[in-house]
Design an enzyme around this catalytic site. Structure first.
Site, PDB file in Angstrom:
ATOM      1  NE  ARG A 177      47.946  35.957  37.300  1.00  0.00           N
ATOM      2  CZ  ARG A 177      48.184  36.964  38.127  1.00  0.00           C
ATOM      3  NH1 ARG A 177      49.434  37.304  38.410  1.00  0.00           N
ATOM      4  NH2 ARG A 177      47.194  37.641  38.688  1.00  0.00           N
TER       5      ARG A 177
ATOM      6  CG  HIS B 279      39.492  46.683  43.506  1.00  0.00           C
ATOM      7  ND1 HIS B 279      39.195  46.736  44.850  1.00  0.00           N
ATOM      8  CD2 HIS B 279      38.454  47.280  42.878  1.00  0.00           C
ATOM      9  CE1 HIS B 279      38.028  47.328  45.019  1.00  0.00           C
ATOM     10  NE2 HIS B 279      37.553  47.673  43.841  1.00  0.00           N
TER      11      HIS B 279
END
Length: 683
Positions: free
Chosen positions: A284, A227
């Site tokens: 972010r 992932h």
């Protein structure tokens, strides 16, 4: 206010990346570092650096209080969080602001709204953004499978698991929570339906404090392992215009819903039928932000700084042009469950175009006239650095821009093949094969790409190109040349007679190379190759009528040499003995050995000496490079020894436990009894 000094609350590649833009803008830089990072590149490049005692993330890069103190002590007036660690921690953002420092990121309230993926989904659903309905793990049934478990407080693949069997849900929840707590300081996880053959598509957003929000195109990040993204590109290929519009509008809606300012990413899962679902919003900068920078001709870090200083964005972003692809070079072995690799990085050099990271970011002027591919490399390592076990395995990001996707893929493949990467093993060959796989080049891929193709991508290379055997021949001849004259030796050697004309040999791993030297040069025995030229660092061989060139570099002494052979057709890592002596040859059957250096973080419940275990049962969890790795029972039987303990540091090959195979033990006893009976003879 104008920012004059920035502390980056991070490490490695992203810290160095932010420093580069700060230098270009005339802003001083401050690094923080753990004891494990004392000699790291980002520390060497900063104007000032402050130590964070310890090595584990929980003691260092996750200590917001120490980082704020470091910023004040070093005279910084702003803090950039990078990605990972505390970059999506609203409490840390507030602490920075409360200390009178500028926070180079979104408002803490926006981070807070999106910090918990579960609360973010509720907010996005209310705003009309399409999403997958969450599943309560406590009441999940077979009809809910497969499920995807995710960390509520962070991303980057940490704390993420796919569950296909209901019986495994409890153990996977425990493992996901432990990994999330280690990475983000928060063990909350949630579950949602796992969409098979979905694509991971995201939209880069950038907002200012005056209400302007840009949607900077799409990125496809579907090629993932554990992932975590491996290859990313901008724009996402093959999306219909209508779907791109939906994604852009949904991303802007998400940003406006939380009053977003700064750089961020809205991630979607696009089903095989083309339906998009909101996954999460990362408050972010993303690891893969360079592909967007290259296509739009922007410096997102510079824009983050400008927004933090109060500057307004233009009403519209610049136009996109061309295609960019990024490949993440990891120190890991994809053929061994992505096992992290550690050790000394002797060389990291890329041969194509300007060296970013090393180099620069595309400027907006003249980008539309560019036709030649260009390379950018972002890295946190240089030759001579040590790759340890405490942090992410990312070595570098190689990014290529070109006018078209096909041209970008071709240039990136070339760049990776020709790179000099000497030291621990990497995923370089996997990257090259992925970039040339017909499903990827044809746009027929999804997040299950590696599940389907990993064995083929990590198997023996197809075709007649020179392989490891020819690399070993080149290494042996280079070694002979180095011990002879130290200069290039053509096929007719002249002054090589002092070596003698007898047969000599050199062994690399499984390859024993036998050769003779004499008046007419080198002659290799047992291999149909002709030596065209041989020097200490370069050997040319004629193989099946084609001359191939090999570059050879040796590290260490002759008795324990580590040899890297680079060629246009592949790179090879050879040793005069196995890289790690196979400990299984010296241990009893059923021994569980550490497959990598790391820290024992957990022992399965109920596991103790004398316990009965079943084949495949998870027994021990190791943490290395911020990821957990399960050690399972090799057979059903009795755990006759347990040497692992939580918190224990282990080296590769360390004996963790021993499982005595019940069936094998019975067969062994029967054989022994038969031998005793035969020896005793008839009574």
């Amino acid at each position: 206010m104008l920012i004059t000094s920035v502390l980056v609350a991070n490490r490695g590649e992203i810290a160095f990346r932010v420093f580069r833009t700060c230098r270009e803008r005339g802003i001083a830089t401050v690094a923080v570092y753990s004891d494990a990072d004392a000699g790291a590149l980002h520390v060497r490049e900063a104007d000032a650096a402050v130590r964070l005692p310890g090595a584990a993330p929980a003691d260092t890069y996750l200590r917001g209080d120490l980082i704020v103190k470091a910023a004040l002590a070093a005279g910084a007036d702003a803090v950039h969080p990078g990605y990972g660690f505390l970059s999506e921690n609203a409490e840390f953002a507030r602490a920075v602001q409360d200390a009178g420092l500028v926070w180079i990121g979104p408002p803490p309230g926006a981070i807070e709204a999106m910090a918990s993926k579960t609360r973010a989904k509720e907010l996005m659903g209310a705003a009309g953004v399409p999403l997958l309905a969450p599943v309560d793990p406590a009441s999940a049934t077979e009809s809910d499978l497969p499920l995807l478990l995710k960390a509520a407080a962070g991303g980057g693949g940490r704390g993420m698991r796919i569950v296909r069997e209901l019986a495994a849900l409890g153990d996977e929840l425990t493992a996901a929570s432990a990994e999330a707590r280690s990475a983000f300081g928060d063990g909350e996880v949630f579950a949602e339906p796992y969409v098979e053959r979905g694509r991971h598509v995201e939209v880069q957003i950038l907002g200012d404090t005056q209400g302007t929000v840009w949607a900077l195109g799409t990125r496809d990040c579907s090629l993932q392992r554990r992932h975590q993204k491996v290859i990313e590109e901008c724009p996402a290929p093959g999306l219909p215009a209508a779907l791109r519009t939906v994604l852009h509008e949904a991303a802007v809606t998400a940003a406006r819903a939380v009053g977003y300012a700064g750089a961020g990413t809205v991630e979607f899962l696009v089903s095989a039928e083309g339906r998009p679902y909101f996954l999460e919003m990362n408050t972010r900068l993303q690891v893969e932000h360079p592909v967007t920078e290259e296509v739009f001709g922007l410096d997102l870090v510079a824009l983050q700084l400008s927004v933090a200083e109060g500057a307004a964005l233009p009403a519209e972003p610049p136009p996109a042009y061309g295609h960019a692809v990024e490949a993440r070079l990891y120190a890991e072995d994809p053929s061994r469950a992505w096992a992290p690799q550690t050790g000394t990085l002797h060389a990291l050099e890329f041969p194509y175009g300007p060296q970013a990271g090393i180099g620069g970011i595309a400027g907006s002027e003249g980008i539309a006239d560019a036709t030649a591919p260009r390379l950018r490399v972002d890295t946190g390592y240089a030759g001579g650095d040590t790759i340890g076990v405490h942090y992410d395995a990312l070595l570098a990001k190689a990014v290529v821009w070109a006018p078209t996707r096909d041209a970008a893929l071709r240039a990136l493949r070339y760049t990776l093949r020709r790179a000099r990467v000497h030291g621990p093993g990497t995923n370089r060959e996997l990257l090259v094969r992925s970039l040339e796989h017909p499903d990827f080049t044809g746009g027929r891929f999804d997040t299950g790409f590696y599940e389907r193709h990993l064995d083929a991508l990590t198997g023996p290379a197809p075709g007649p190109a020179p392989g490891e055997r020819h690399a070993a021949i080149a290494a042996a001849l280079a070694d002979a040349a180095a011990r002879g004259t130290g200069s290039t030796l053509p096929a007719r050697l002249g002054g090589w007679r002092n070596v003698g004309a007898g047969t000599q040999s050199k062994t690399y791993g499984e390859h024993e190379i036998r050769y003779r030297t004499g008046r007419h040069g080198f002659a290799v025995e047992g291999d149909e190759v002709r030596v065209v030229a041989a020097g200490p660092h370069r050997v040319s061989l004629e193989i099946e009528g084609v001359v191939r060139h090999f570059e050879i570099t040796a590290y260490g002494d002759e008795a324990d040499a580590e040899v890297h052979v680079d060629s246009a057709h592949g790179a090879y890592h050879l040793t005069t003995r196995p890289r790690f002596a196979d400990p299984s040859r010296h241990t009893e059957p059923g021994s569980l050995l550490a497959p990598m250096p790391g820290t024992v973080v957990r022992i399965a419940d109920g596991v103790a000496e004398g316990a009965h275990v079943t084949a495949g049962q998870p027994l021990i969890w190791l943490e290395a490079m911020k990821m957990e790795h399960r050690i399972t029972a090799p057979a059903s039987g009795t755990l006759t020894a347990l040497h692992a303990a939580p918190g224990r540091q282990v080296e590769v090959g360390a004996l963790l436990a021993v499982v005595t195979d019940t069936a094998q033990a019975a067969r062994t006893e029967q054989t022994a009894q038969a031998e005793r009976t035969a020896q005793e003879g008839p009574s």
